[in-house]
Motif scaffolding. Structure first.
Motif, PDB file in Angstrom:
ATOM      1  N   ASN A   1      -5.243   1.911   9.068  1.00 22.78           N
ATOM      2  CA  ASN A   1      -3.832   1.208   8.762  1.00 22.78           C
ATOM      3  C   ASN A   1      -3.065   0.999   7.999  1.00 22.78           C
ATOM      4  O   ASN A   1      -2.915   2.150   7.081  1.00 22.78           O
ATOM      5  CB  ASN A   1      -5.041   0.047   7.884  1.00 22.78           C
ATOM      6  CG  ASN A   1      -6.370   0.123   8.035  1.00 22.78           C
ATOM      7  OD1 ASN A   1      -6.037  -0.515   9.147  1.00 22.78           O
ATOM      8  ND2 ASN A   1      -7.165   0.695   6.690  1.00 22.78           N
ATOM      9  N   MET A   2      -1.617   0.640   8.492  1.00 22.38           N
ATOM     10  CA  MET A   2      -0.398   0.791   8.713  1.00 22.38           C
ATOM     11  C   MET A   2      -0.761   0.107   7.404  1.00 22.38           C
ATOM     12  O   MET A   2       0.698  -1.096   7.324  1.00 22.38           O
ATOM     13  CB  MET A   2       0.288   0.330   9.818  1.00 22.38           C
ATOM     14  CG  MET A   2       1.677   0.582  10.165  1.00 22.38           C
ATOM     15  SD  MET A   2       1.427   2.651  10.674  1.00 22.38           S
ATOM     16  CE  MET A   2       1.976   2.345  12.576  1.00 22.38           C
ATOM     17  N   GLU A   3      -0.048   0.411   6.247  1.00 21.53           N
ATOM     18  CA  GLU A   3      -0.019   0.035   4.904  1.00 21.53           C
ATOM     19  C   GLU A   3       0.858   1.371   3.822  1.00 21.53           C
ATOM     20  O   GLU A   3       0.014   2.674   4.507  1.00 21.53           O
ATOM     21  CB  GLU A   3      -1.361  -0.030   4.319  1.00 21.53           C
ATOM     22  CG  GLU A   3      -2.836  -0.991   4.987  1.00 21.53           C
ATOM     23  CD  GLU A   3      -3.360  -1.708   4.343  1.00 21.53           C
ATOM     24  OE1 GLU A   3      -3.502  -1.060   3.062  1.00 21.53           O
ATOM     25  OE2 GLU A   3      -4.100  -2.654   4.255  1.00 21.53           O
ATOM     26  N   ARG A   4       1.678   1.353   3.238  1.00 23.51           N
ATOM     27  CA  ARG A   4       2.004   2.416   2.615  1.00 23.51           C
ATOM     28  C   ARG A   4       1.852   3.042   1.816  1.00 23.51           C
ATOM     29  O   ARG A   4       2.197   4.428   1.429  1.00 23.51           O
ATOM     30  CB  ARG A   4       3.849   1.251   2.318  1.00 23.51           C
ATOM     31  CG  ARG A   4       2.888   0.431   0.177  1.00 23.51           C
ATOM     32  CD  ARG A   4       4.379  -0.290   0.529  1.00 23.51           C
ATOM     33  NE  ARG A   4       4.680  -1.449   1.158  1.00 23.51           N
ATOM     34  CZ  ARG A   4       5.437  -2.140   0.925  1.00 23.51           C
ATOM     35  NH1 ARG A   4       6.539  -1.734  -0.367  1.00 23.51           N
ATOM     36  NH2 ARG A   4       6.334  -3.417   1.978  1.00 23.51           N
ATOM     37  N   LYS A   5       0.760   2.542   1.256  1.00 18.20           N
ATOM     38  CA  LYS A   5       0.249   3.618   0.234  1.00 18.20           C
ATOM     39  C   LYS A   5      -0.803   3.924   0.915  1.00 18.20           C
ATOM     40  O   LYS A   5      -1.001   6.092   0.479  1.00 18.20           O
ATOM     41  CB  LYS A   5      -1.339   2.490  -1.019  1.00 18.20           C
ATOM     42  CG  LYS A   5      -0.505   1.650  -1.891  1.00 18.20           C
ATOM     43  CD  LYS A   5      -1.778   1.384  -2.580  1.00 18.20           C
ATOM     44  CE  LYS A   5      -0.439   0.561  -3.807  1.00 18.20           C
ATOM     45  NZ  LYS A   5      -2.075  -0.313  -4.460  1.00 18.20           N
ATOM     46  N   GLU A   6      -1.276   3.727   2.126  1.00 17.74           N
ATOM     47  CA  GLU A   6      -2.411   5.048   2.886  1.00 17.74           C
ATOM     48  C   GLU A   6      -1.332   5.955   3.715  1.00 17.74           C
ATOM     49  O   GLU A   6      -2.075   7.487   3.686  1.00 17.74           O
ATOM     50  CB  GLU A   6      -2.907   4.071   4.140  1.00 17.74           C
ATOM     51  CG  GLU A   6      -3.763   5.285   4.635  1.00 17.74           C
ATOM     52  CD  GLU A   6      -4.593   4.441   5.740  1.00 17.74           C
ATOM     53  OE1 GLU A   6      -5.637   4.699   6.891  1.00 17.74           O
ATOM     54  OE2 GLU A   6      -5.332   3.139   5.594  1.00 17.74           O
ATOM     55  N   ILE A   7      -0.189   5.533   4.207  1.00 14.30           N
ATOM     56  CA  ILE A   7       0.756   6.625   4.182  1.00 14.30           C
ATOM     57  C   ILE A   7       1.407   7.643   3.606  1.00 14.30           C
ATOM     58  O   ILE A   7       1.311   8.224   4.035  1.00 14.30           O
ATOM     59  CB  ILE A   7       1.989   5.573   5.006  1.00 14.30           C
ATOM     60  CG1 ILE A   7       1.267   4.343   5.961  1.00 14.30           C
ATOM     61  CG2 ILE A   7       3.597   6.633   5.718  1.00 14.30           C
ATOM     62  CD1 ILE A   7       2.236   3.322   6.635  1.00 14.30           C
ATOM     63  N   ASP A   8       1.127   7.016   2.740  1.00 13.50           N
ATOM     64  CA  ASP A   8       2.094   7.807   1.502  1.00 13.50           C
ATOM     65  C   ASP A   8       1.159   8.764   1.280  1.00 13.50           C
ATOM     66  O   ASP A   8       1.093  10.491   1.076  1.00 13.50           O
ATOM     67  CB  ASP A   8       2.259   7.472   0.446  1.00 13.50           C
ATOM     68  CG  ASP A   8       2.392   7.909  -1.104  1.00 13.50           C
ATOM     69  OD1 ASP A   8       3.193   9.178  -0.601  1.00 13.50           O
ATOM     70  OD2 ASP A   8       2.781   7.371  -1.774  1.00 13.50           O
TER      71      ASP A   8
ATOM     72  N   ILE B   1      -0.615  13.615  12.259  1.00 15.07           N
ATOM     73  CA  ILE B   1      -1.037  12.452  10.774  1.00 15.07           C
ATOM     74  C   ILE B   1      -1.003  11.571  12.543  1.00 15.07           C
ATOM     75  O   ILE B   1      -0.180  11.602  13.205  1.00 15.07           O
ATOM     76  CB  ILE B   1       0.115  11.918  10.500  1.00 15.07           C
ATOM     77  CG1 ILE B   1       0.262  12.702   8.545  1.00 15.07           C
ATOM     78  CG2 ILE B   1       0.124  10.227   9.993  1.00 15.07           C
ATOM     79  CD1 ILE B   1       1.154  12.336   8.059  1.00 15.07           C
ATOM     80  N   CYS B   2      -2.823  10.782  12.799  1.00 16.40           N
ATOM     81  CA  CYS B   2      -2.334  10.159  14.366  1.00 16.40           C
ATOM     82  C   CYS B   2      -2.519   8.317  13.735  1.00 16.40           C
ATOM     83  O   CYS B   2      -3.252   8.305  12.701  1.00 16.40           O
ATOM     84  CB  CYS B   2      -3.958  10.706  14.387  1.00 16.40           C
ATOM     85  SG  CYS B   2      -3.817  12.470  15.230  1.00 16.40           S
ATOM     86  N   THR B   3      -2.096   7.558  14.410  1.00 12.52           N
ATOM     87  CA  THR B   3      -1.586   6.486  14.402  1.00 12.52           C
ATOM     88  C   THR B   3      -1.488   6.682  15.859  1.00 12.52           C
ATOM     89  O   THR B   3      -0.776   5.577  16.830  1.00 12.52           O
ATOM     90  CB  THR B   3      -0.297   6.202  13.901  1.00 12.52           C
ATOM     91  OG1 THR B   3      -0.434   6.440  12.360  1.00 12.52           O
ATOM     92  CG2 THR B   3      -0.515   4.378  13.656  1.00 12.52           C
TER      93      THR B   3
END
Length: 451
Positions: free
Chosen positions: A394-401, A367-369
């Motif tokens: 985007n560092m947002e919880r839904k996208e990360i999940d 996973i790339c950030t």
């Protein structure tokens, strides 16, 4: 054809004093010593001088005259620019002393190998009549951008306008303008000046790159066209070199025992590297994204990497209760060992080149950030060329999940994993006897003069 061990003299390594630069050049030194019998001396700035000095290297500290303000600024470009000015005279003194000491049991200096952002060693070696070689710690796809920056500035592509950030970079497929290291970089002019100087190989006889033709073939061919000296891809060096302790931070080996208790390919390893940082909001979104995914994770939170926090004080209330035994947070990890562990099934990374190589070498999808520098270019290759990574824009919880579940338990994640294993196989072939990187190492040694 290999030269006889012990007859080639001493190699002087000059690393850039940052973790991501130090590790690969020490790995190169370890290969040259263990496989070819070369003596290795490491000349390092006082700044970030390694506490661990692995044998059989000889370490020499070099005055750098950095102020406390320089060091505390965390301004990489400014620090590198000052080191290139401040260190030329001290390095001339050190190298001159090594030359004078040669004789008897003390090997003569055959060659200086220096990190490409530290250009002063080439100038000193030339003045003293010693051969030099430049070492690059980036992928070839990143390095080929350097010479294109003046053209991109002249044609108006830099600075990058947000409205055109998704446009392709002319002549640099598959990159978009937002993938360039200068995108959204304040004071990008300083970086361009540093890279312009780094492009100048001067009297250096060889360009050595910690990459492999299995990943970088086309870019390597382009680089060779640009230069009249050999361009040698000798990586991934961490898979060729004997173990070298080069971490500037203390590694927590207890995490391996925790991994031993986890199911195969079940754990997501999370680390944003040795330099990148996050703010409190990003930390909270990362935390809840991981918690909500319900997947096991090993999370490295480097002390000082969270703005306004010493370590984990800013983790949200209720987070620890939510994850219980499913997650483990540590300060720093033995990363190569973690990635090689059978329980590790994914790597959420900033995508620096070392981390990218280490993950590919173990067949661990990513996973790339990306945060800055070469990381955006690496991410573009990982996700859109090799297709072995999933990007979090985007560092947002839904996208990360969503990304974590997709990689760790989704059908798409399984396809990404298969492609990564195929890429790993190609990289493995390059370092075997007769492979492209193996052949390049032999060629490198044959280019080092006897003394």
């Amino acid at each position: 054809m290999e030269k006889s061990p012990g007859k080639l003299g001493r190699i002087v390594l000059v690393p850039c004093p940052a973790q991501g630069h130090l590790s690969p050049i020490l790995q190169l030194g370890a290969v040259l010593h263990s496989q070819y019998g070369l003596s290795i001396t490491v000349v390092h700035t006082n700044f970030n001088f390694p506490k661990n000095q692995p044998p059989p290297f000889r370490f020499i500290s070099m005055p750098d005259h950095l102020s406390d303000e320089d060091i505390s600024s965390n301004d990489f470009i400014n620090v590198m620019s000052k080191l290139n000015i401040n260190c030329k005279v001290p390095f001339r003194d050190v190298l001159g002393n090594l030359v004078q000491q040669a004789g008897g049991e003390e090997a003569g200096v055959a060659c200086v190998i220096y990190d490409g952002v530290m250009h002063f060693p080439e100038e000193v070696a030339r003045e003293l009549g010693i051969q030099s070689m430049v070492f690059r710690t980036l992928c070839a796809g990143n390095i080929r951008i350097y010479k294109e920056y003046p053209r991109l500035v002249k044609e108006g592509y830099i600075p990058v306008h947000e409205s055109k950030s998704l446009d392709d970079v002319p002549g640099l497929h598959p990159l978009r303008l937002k993938d360039l290291p200068v995108y959204k970089l304040k004071g990008y002019e300083g970086l361009l000046r540093l890279l312009e100087k780094a492009c100048e190989t001067g009297s250096s006889s060889t360009i050595i790159i910690n990459t492999t033709e299995a990943l970088d073939r086309e870019a390597l061919m382009e680089l060779q066209k640009q230069h009249h000296i050999p361009v040698l891809a000798v990586g991934p060096l961490h898979k060729i070199a004997p173990p070298v302790s080069s971490s500037l931070l203390e590694e927590d080996g207890n995490c391996i025992r925790w991994l031993d208790k986890q199911a195969k390919n079940s754990v997501l390893y999370v680390s944003i590297g040795s330099i990148a940082s996050v703010d409190e909001k990003e930390l909270i979104e990362m935390a809840w994204g991981l918690a909500n995914s319900k997947q096991p994770f090993l999370w490295v939170i480097r002390p000082g990497s969270v703005c306004g926090s010493e370590w984990t004080e800013l983790l949200p209330e209720g987070f620890n209760e939510s994850i219980r035994e499913r997650g483990l947070i540590i300060k720093w990890a033995p990363q190569k060992e973690v990635l090689a562990h059978e329980s590790t099934g994914g790597f959420w990374s900033h995508c620096g080149w070392n981390s990218t190589l280490e993950s590919i070498s173990e067949g661990v999808p990513m996973i790339c950030t990306p945060s800055f520098g070469d990381q955006r270019v690496n991410t573009r290759y990982l996700c859109h060329v090799w297709k072995v990574g999933i990007v979090v824009e985007n560092m947002e919880r839904k996208e990360i999940d969503k990304a974590v579940r997709k990689l760790m338990v989704g059908e798409e994640g399984e396809m990404v994993r298969q492609r990564m294993m195929e890429l790993k196989t190609r990289v493995d072939c390059s370092i075997k006897e007769g492979g492209s990187s193996d052949n390049s190492l032999h060629e490198l040694v044959n280019l080092i003069p006897s003394v």
